[in-house]
Design a protein around this motif. Structure first.
Motif, PDB file in Angstrom:
ATOM      1  N   GLY A 132       0.810  -1.206   0.000  1.00  0.00           N
ATOM      2  CA  GLY A 132       0.000   0.000   0.000  1.00  0.00           C
ATOM      3  C   GLY A 132       0.847   1.262   0.000  1.00  0.00           C
ATOM      4  N   LEU A 133       2.014   1.216   0.648  1.00  0.00           N
ATOM      5  CA  LEU A 133       2.889   2.385   0.650  1.00  0.00           C
ATOM      6  C   LEU A 133       3.436   2.689  -0.744  1.00  0.00           C
ATOM      7  CD1 LEU A 133       4.896   1.768   3.954  1.00  0.00           C
ATOM      8  CD2 LEU A 133       3.075   3.444   3.565  1.00  0.00           C
ATOM      9  N   LEU A 134       3.434   1.692  -1.607  1.00  0.00           N
ATOM     10  CA  LEU A 134       3.887   1.929  -2.980  1.00  0.00           C
ATOM     11  C   LEU A 134       2.833   2.658  -3.816  1.00  0.00           C
ATOM     12  CD1 LEU A 134       5.565  -1.530  -3.732  1.00  0.00           C
ATOM     13  CD2 LEU A 134       6.689   0.600  -3.061  1.00  0.00           C
ATOM     14  N   LYS A 135       1.620   2.810  -3.267  1.00  0.00           N
ATOM     15  CA  LYS A 135       0.542   3.457  -4.010  1.00  0.00           C
ATOM     16  C   LYS A 135       0.222   4.840  -3.460  1.00  0.00           C
ATOM     17  CE  LYS A 135      -1.630  -0.861  -5.465  1.00  0.00           C
ATOM     18  NZ  LYS A 135      -2.898  -1.604  -5.632  1.00  0.00           N
ATOM     19  N   LEU A 136       1.237   5.500  -2.933  1.00  0.00           N
ATOM     20  CA  LEU A 136       1.046   6.840  -2.388  1.00  0.00           C
ATOM     21  C   LEU A 136       1.417   7.905  -3.409  1.00  0.00           C
ATOM     22  CD1 LEU A 136       2.385   6.389   1.262  1.00  0.00           C
ATOM     23  CD2 LEU A 136       0.042   6.225   0.415  1.00  0.00           C
ATOM     24  N   GLY A 137       1.210   7.605  -4.664  1.00  0.00           N
ATOM     25  CA  GLY A 137       1.525   8.560  -5.725  1.00  0.00           C
ATOM     26  C   GLY A 137       0.826   9.887  -5.574  1.00  0.00           C
ATOM     27  N   PRO A 138      -0.470   9.929  -5.148  1.00  0.00           N
ATOM     28  CA  PRO A 138      -1.136  11.229  -4.989  1.00  0.00           C
ATOM     29  C   PRO A 138      -0.471  12.150  -3.973  1.00  0.00           C
ATOM     30  CG  PRO A 138      -2.759   9.474  -5.114  1.00  0.00           C
ATOM     31  CD  PRO A 138      -1.428   8.809  -5.045  1.00  0.00           C
ATOM     32  N   LEU A 139       0.343  11.584  -3.063  1.00  0.00           N
ATOM     33  CA  LEU A 139       1.029  12.422  -2.088  1.00  0.00           C
ATOM     34  C   LEU A 139       2.383  12.910  -2.600  1.00  0.00           C
ATOM     35  CD1 LEU A 139       0.337  10.481   1.240  1.00  0.00           C
ATOM     36  CD2 LEU A 139      -0.910  12.421   0.276  1.00  0.00           C
ATOM     37  N   ASN A 140       2.804  12.420  -3.740  1.00  0.00           N
ATOM     38  CA  ASN A 140       4.078  12.846  -4.318  1.00  0.00           C
ATOM     39  C   ASN A 140       3.907  14.258  -4.873  1.00  0.00           C
ATOM     40  OD1 ASN A 140       6.647  12.944  -5.298  1.00  0.00           O
ATOM     41  ND2 ASN A 140       6.377  11.335  -6.840  1.00  0.00           N
ATOM     42  N   ASP A 142       4.047  17.893  -6.680  1.00  0.00           N
ATOM     43  CA  ASP A 142       4.507  18.492  -7.938  1.00  0.00           C
ATOM     44  C   ASP A 142       5.177  19.832  -7.620  1.00  0.00           C
ATOM     45  OD1 ASP A 142       3.297  16.386  -9.203  1.00  0.00           O
ATOM     46  OD2 ASP A 142       1.408  17.456  -9.529  1.00  0.00           O
ATOM     47  N   LEU A 143       6.376  20.015  -8.132  1.00  0.00           N
ATOM     48  CA  LEU A 143       7.131  21.230  -7.853  1.00  0.00           C
ATOM     49  C   LEU A 143       7.017  22.190  -9.028  1.00  0.00           C
ATOM     50  CD1 LEU A 143      10.334  19.716  -6.217  1.00  0.00           C
ATOM     51  CD2 LEU A 143       8.252  20.532  -5.111  1.00  0.00           C
ATOM     52  N   ALA A 144       6.562  23.412  -8.739  1.00  0.00           N
ATOM     53  CA  ALA A 144       6.427  24.409  -9.796  1.00  0.00           C
ATOM     54  C   ALA A 144       7.777  24.795 -10.369  1.00  0.00           C
ATOM     55  CB  ALA A 144       5.712  25.647  -9.244  1.00  0.00           C
ATOM     56  N   ILE A 145       8.827  24.714  -9.536  1.00  0.00           N
ATOM     57  CA  ILE A 145      10.155  25.084 -10.015  1.00  0.00           C
ATOM     58  C   ILE A 145      10.663  24.134 -11.088  1.00  0.00           C
ATOM     59  CG2 ILE A 145      11.432  23.767  -8.299  1.00  0.00           C
ATOM     60  CD1 ILE A 145      13.399  26.067  -8.086  1.00  0.00           C
ATOM     61  N   LEU A 146      10.097  22.938 -11.120  1.00  0.00           N
ATOM     62  CA  LEU A 146      10.476  21.949 -12.135  1.00  0.00           C
ATOM     63  C   LEU A 146       9.466  21.917 -13.272  1.00  0.00           C
ATOM     64  CD1 LEU A 146      11.646  18.994  -9.862  1.00  0.00           C
ATOM     65  CD2 LEU A 146      13.053  20.741 -10.955  1.00  0.00           C
ATOM     66  N   GLY A 147       8.676  22.964 -13.389  1.00  0.00           N
ATOM     67  CA  GLY A 147       7.688  22.991 -14.453  1.00  0.00           C
ATOM     68  C   GLY A 147       6.499  22.092 -14.192  1.00  0.00           C
ATOM     69  N   GLY A 148       6.167  21.897 -12.942  1.00  0.00           N
ATOM     70  CA  GLY A 148       5.040  21.034 -12.599  1.00  0.00           C
ATOM     71  C   GLY A 148       5.382  19.567 -12.582  1.00  0.00           C
ATOM     72  N   GLN A 149       6.654  19.233 -12.753  1.00  0.00           N
ATOM     73  CA  GLN A 149       7.060  17.831 -12.729  1.00  0.00           C
ATOM     74  C   GLN A 149       7.354  17.393 -11.292  1.00  0.00           C
ATOM     75  OE1 GLN A 149      10.384  17.359 -15.339  1.00  0.00           O
ATOM     76  NE2 GLN A 149       9.230  17.901 -17.186  1.00  0.00           N
ATOM     77  N   LYS A 150       7.274  16.105 -11.065  1.00  0.00           N
ATOM     78  CA  LYS A 150       7.530  15.550  -9.741  1.00  0.00           C
ATOM     79  C   LYS A 150       9.033  15.400  -9.521  1.00  0.00           C
ATOM     80  CE  LYS A 150       3.128  13.127  -9.342  1.00  0.00           C
ATOM     81  NZ  LYS A 150       2.446  11.842  -9.080  1.00  0.00           N
ATOM     82  N   LEU A 151       9.425  15.579  -8.271  1.00  0.00           N
ATOM     83  CA  LEU A 151      10.835  15.491  -7.931  1.00  0.00           C
ATOM     84  C   LEU A 151      11.372  14.085  -8.116  1.00  0.00           C
ATOM     85  CD1 LEU A 151      13.325  16.952  -6.792  1.00  0.00           C
ATOM     86  CD2 LEU A 151      12.538  16.343  -4.499  1.00  0.00           C
ATOM     87  N   TYR A 157       9.109   7.154  -4.756  1.00  0.00           N
ATOM     88  CA  TYR A 157       8.446   7.753  -3.599  1.00  0.00           C
ATOM     89  C   TYR A 157       7.879   6.670  -2.679  1.00  0.00           C
ATOM     90  CZ  TYR A 157       5.465  10.953  -0.975  1.00  0.00           C
ATOM     91  OH  TYR A 157       4.869  11.673   0.022  1.00  0.00           O
ATOM     92  N   GLY A 158       7.312   5.605  -3.266  1.00  0.00           N
ATOM     93  CA  GLY A 158       6.783   4.506  -2.455  1.00  0.00           C
ATOM     94  C   GLY A 158       7.866   3.758  -1.717  1.00  0.00           C
ATOM     95  N   PHE A 222      -8.845   6.597   0.752  1.00  0.00           N
ATOM     96  CA  PHE A 222      -7.504   7.185   0.802  1.00  0.00           C
ATOM     97  C   PHE A 222      -7.416   8.225   1.920  1.00  0.00           C
ATOM     98  CE2 PHE A 222      -4.105  10.010  -0.424  1.00  0.00           C
ATOM     99  CZ  PHE A 222      -3.117   9.149  -0.875  1.00  0.00           C
ATOM    100  N   ASP A 223      -8.469   9.041   2.062  1.00  0.00           N
ATOM    101  CA  ASP A 223      -8.464  10.055   3.122  1.00  0.00           C
ATOM    102  C   ASP A 223      -8.550   9.421   4.508  1.00  0.00           C
ATOM    103  OD1 ASP A 223      -8.370  11.973   1.142  1.00  0.00           O
ATOM    104  OD2 ASP A 223     -10.559  12.255   1.089  1.00  0.00           O
ATOM    105  N   LEU A 224      -9.390   8.387   4.646  1.00  0.00           N
ATOM    106  CA  LEU A 224      -9.522   7.720   5.945  1.00  0.00           C
ATOM    107  C   LEU A 224      -8.246   7.001   6.360  1.00  0.00           C
ATOM    108  CD1 LEU A 224     -13.123   6.215   5.702  1.00  0.00           C
ATOM    109  CD2 LEU A 224     -12.386   8.249   6.956  1.00  0.00           C
ATOM    110  N   THR A 225      -7.442   6.598   5.393  1.00  0.00           N
ATOM    111  CA  THR A 225      -6.189   5.917   5.705  1.00  0.00           C
ATOM    112  C   THR A 225      -5.272   6.801   6.545  1.00  0.00           C
ATOM    113  OG1 THR A 225      -6.332   4.628   3.668  1.00  0.00           O
ATOM    114  CG2 THR A 225      -4.162   4.806   4.699  1.00  0.00           C
TER     115      THR A 225
END
Length: 262
Positions: A132-140, A142-151, A157-158, A222-225
């Motif tokens: 389940g920790l591998l499915k935490l993509g929504p918490l990854n 997005d950095l505006a400094i990278l043009g909206g790309q994920k770090l 991240y998982g 996801f929120d209740l988790t």
């Protein structure tokens, strides 16, 4: 007068527990050795019974002679007392497992087909929390400094989330150095434990979201988790904190009854 004396002597004799079926348990200087018991060829069951009775009698004598029962540490030699007891318990459970394996053999399904990939791939149930920790993509983020790309990638991240959780679990024994034996004695760490258990259950449920019925709201799950563990932890802390004062009063009154604190 003679009848009364004889009755008292018989009552005193019956208080001793028979260890070998022939008489009372022998005193320390008359207790047969391991070799002497082995030469009697009475079997493991009788030998085990004698040692259990010997342990019970020693424990009873120590508690009778002790002036402070609650704090005394009573122990017995590893050999033969502990070894005989562990051997008996191990033999019982091994025999139970063999009986269940013979009476209820597991069902073997069809062999796996290496040419096809299953629609749903899941690990063993006790690893659902890690999956389940591998499915935490929504918490990854997005950095505006990278043009909206994920770090970092969601998979990375998982893995990092697994390292953080496992690292925290490994640090808990070093952070909690108390000597409490009951949850009410340390409400904070008890609440931390409840938080971890609830989070593990919820993240395990999130890991198998593909198996939930269509009417289950995955976003709510996801929120209740991340909400329910905090709620359960705060409730546990509040209840144990409220119980602690009265509990410690009863506990200390029992502990310090024979040995007052310095």
């Amino acid at each position: 007068m003679t009848d009364t004396t004889d009755t008292d002597e018989r009552n005193d004799a019956t208080e001793e527990v028979a260890a070998d079926g022939a008489g009372i348990v022998a005193p320390d200087d008359e207790t047969p050795t391991w070799r002497e018991r082995k030469e009697r060829r009475q079997g493991l069951s009788r030998l085990t019974y004698e040692y259990f009775e010997r342990s019970r009698r020693e424990d009873q004598d120590l508690r009778t002679e002790s002036s402070y029962v609650e704090r005394d540490v009573l122990a017995f030699p590893t050999w033969p007392h502990e070894m005989i007891r562990n051997l008996s318990l191990t033999s019982f459970f091994v025999g139970l497992i063999l009986f269940l394996a013979a009476a209820l053999p597991p069902h073997l399904g069809a062999p796996a087909d290496p040419s096809t990939t299953p629609a749903i791939i899941l690990p063993d149930w006790y690893l659902y929390w890690s999956f389940g920790l591998l499915k935490l993509g929504p918490l990854n983020p997005d950095l505006a400094i990278l043009g909206g790309q994920k770090l970092m990638k969601d998979a990375t991240y998982g893995v990092l989330a697994n390292l953080v959780v496992v690292g925290f679990i490994a640090l808990v024994p070093f952070l909690n150095k108390g000597s409490a034996r009951r949850p009410v004695e340390q409400p904070f760490w008890s609440a931390v434990g409840v938080f971890g258990v609830v989070f593990a259950v919820m993240i395990s449920g999130l890991s198998i979201k593909n198996l939930w019925p269509a009417w289950v709201n995955v976003h709510l799950l996801f929120d209740l988790t991340f909400l329910l563990p905090f709620v359960a932890g705060f409730i546990t802390y509040g209840i144990l904190k409220a119980m602690r004062e009265g509990y410690m009063f009863e506990l200390n009154r029992r502990y310090y009854r024979l040995r007052p604190p310095r």
